[in-house]
Design a protein around this motif. Sequence first.
Motif, PDB file in Angstrom:
ATOM      1  N   GLY A  36       0.909  -1.336  -0.240  1.00 23.17           N
ATOM      2  CA  GLY A  36       0.321   0.061  -0.086  1.00 23.17           C
ATOM      3  C   GLY A  36       0.824   1.227  -0.313  1.00 23.17           C
ATOM      4  N   THR A  37       2.325   1.158   0.748  1.00 25.56           N
ATOM      5  CA  THR A  37       2.471   2.090   0.932  1.00 25.56           C
ATOM      6  C   THR A  37       3.534   2.787  -0.238  1.00 25.56           C
ATOM      7  OG1 THR A  37       3.915   2.159   2.855  1.00 25.56           O
ATOM      8  CG2 THR A  37       5.190   3.090   2.164  1.00 25.56           C
ATOM      9  N   ASP A  38       3.399   1.680  -2.119  1.00 29.45           N
ATOM     10  CA  ASP A  38       4.331   2.306  -2.815  1.00 29.45           C
ATOM     11  C   ASP A  38       3.134   2.431  -3.302  1.00 29.45           C
ATOM     12  OD1 ASP A  38       6.696   0.586  -1.759  1.00 29.45           O
ATOM     13  OD2 ASP A  38       6.456  -0.397  -3.004  1.00 29.45           O
ATOM     14  N   PHE A  59      -4.608   1.466  -2.406  1.00 27.72           N
ATOM     15  CA  PHE A  59      -4.782  -0.058  -1.509  1.00 27.72           C
ATOM     16  C   PHE A  59      -3.964  -0.339  -0.928  1.00 27.72           C
ATOM     17  CE2 PHE A  59      -8.186   2.137  -4.254  1.00 27.72           C
ATOM     18  CZ  PHE A  59      -9.675   1.760  -3.507  1.00 27.72           C
ATOM     19  N   SER A  60      -3.996  -0.691  -0.073  1.00 27.80           N
ATOM     20  CA  SER A  60      -3.317  -2.126   0.809  1.00 27.80           C
ATOM     21  C   SER A  60      -3.557  -3.494   0.186  1.00 27.80           C
ATOM     22  CB  SER A  60      -3.278  -1.481   1.806  1.00 27.80           C
ATOM     23  OG  SER A  60      -2.068  -2.528   2.999  1.00 27.80           O
ATOM     24  N   LEU A  61      -3.099  -4.479   0.355  1.00 29.55           N
ATOM     25  CA  LEU A  61      -3.722  -5.332   0.570  1.00 29.55           C
ATOM     26  C   LEU A  61      -2.717  -6.299   2.008  1.00 29.55           C
ATOM     27  CD1 LEU A  61      -3.099  -6.774  -3.281  1.00 29.55           C
ATOM     28  CD2 LEU A  61      -5.315  -5.757  -2.390  1.00 29.55           C
ATOM     29  N   LEU A  75      -3.333  -7.107   7.556  1.00 30.45           N
ATOM     30  CA  LEU A  75      -4.418  -6.618   8.425  1.00 30.45           C
ATOM     31  C   LEU A  75      -5.518  -5.805   7.451  1.00 30.45           C
ATOM     32  CD1 LEU A  75      -1.774  -5.158  11.615  1.00 30.45           C
ATOM     33  CD2 LEU A  75      -3.722  -8.275  10.900  1.00 30.45           C
ATOM     34  N   LYS A  76      -5.344  -5.254   6.690  1.00 28.10           N
ATOM     35  CA  LYS A  76      -6.504  -4.773   5.967  1.00 28.10           C
ATOM     36  C   LYS A  76      -7.902  -5.631   5.749  1.00 28.10           C
ATOM     37  CE  LYS A  76      -4.039  -1.123   6.661  1.00 28.10           C
ATOM     38  NZ  LYS A  76      -2.969  -0.874   5.605  1.00 28.10           N
ATOM     39  N   ASN A  77      -8.955  -4.766   5.346  1.00 26.62           N
ATOM     40  CA  ASN A  77      -9.906  -5.321   4.978  1.00 26.62           C
ATOM     41  C   ASN A  77      -9.835  -6.876   3.934  1.00 26.62           C
ATOM     42  OD1 ASN A  77     -10.660  -3.681   7.001  1.00 26.62           O
ATOM     43  ND2 ASN A  77     -13.077  -2.687   6.105  1.00 26.62           N
TER      44      ASN A  77
END
Length: 367
Positions: free
Chosen positions: A59-61, A178-180, A183-185
């Motif tokens: 997600g950071t990238d 978006f992050s995968l 701990l994400k949904n």
Amino acid sequence: MKIRYSYLAEQFKDPSEIFVQIKQLLTTGDFTLGAAVKEFEDKFAKLIGAKYAVGVGSGTDAIKLSLKAQGVGFGDEVITTANTFIATVGAIAELGAVTKFVDCNANYVMDTQQLKKTITKKTKAIVPVHFTGEPVEMDEVMHVANKYGIPVVEDACQSILSQYKGKACGTFGSCGAFSLHPLKNLNVWGDGGIIVSDDSRIESELRLLRNHGLKNRDEIERLGYNSRLDTIQALVGNWLITDAEEITEDRIANAAYYDKALSQIEQITLPPARAHVKRVYHIYMFKVAPMLRDKLHKYLIDNGIEAKVHYPIPLYLQQGLKHLKYKPGDFPQADLEAKSVISLPVDQHLTKSQLDYVIERIKEFLP
Ligand SMILES: *Cc1c(COP(=O)(O)O)cnc(C)c1O
């Protein structure tokens, strides 16, 4: 009773279908940018309602590459919100750009009334964060951004399937990140991220940037990064993505259940309800008086409930961000949050009796 915060053991308790696919992958050796990555990108774009999606390493990238694709670089200013996860600021800093904070509001997201005064000649992007899964007031962000001609990259890492006025978070700006992360949904088995965009020029730029700037095997178009979504993680994503709507609805239902009970407790403040948004509760957060917060937090922990504080130290006062030269009191709402918020487990695997147990313990402490 034990109410854990992380539900990963439950979510992946029967991975046999994924294992079959991973075994199949081993026979092809298609580990980087394999067919499953494109499949996941197509499914994700469709889920969010965007034209394109590009899988990246985290997600950071996703935030970093989105900013880079729009020319953000050394010495530029990028505006974001004072209460976010450090990764938002980390992504900006990795490009040599400088973070400028805007305070948050009672909904824990950017106070868009204060956005305009933070813009300078050096502002090269705005990164609204749909923190906790609560949508930022995007009409106001886009109004200011369009007026000044500044690109918007939405940090949608906590807000998969959140909506603002019926449209998905992540689709208002030129890019949505978006992050995968586990701990994400919508989560995979390690780091992963994905960017949505409706702009084909940005899409092809992102595809270059995530893969060393390689146009093909032999030609380098520009300098890029090594930041691809692994094929193995895309397999996990493809397996889980069909459940994304259900996961979201379960979280919303759990949050509504908490809301109903907690709104009757005088010492608790819930964020103001907003009829025009759909909040997906990556985090379920409420406020109590600062003098009670740590005691209530400890009481919950002592009773087996893994409540959290997001976050006890305001980001702008962290040692690691000293160089930004903010001083105590610069962001009063972020200060208040640091002293008064508590987050409860709200995930899709919680049972009604677990939710009841949490509510009962809170009522016991705050009669
Ligand atoms: C998780 C998160 C990120 C970063 O995602 P990673 O996949 O962990 O790199 C960025 N911003 C916010 C608000 C997040 O919650």
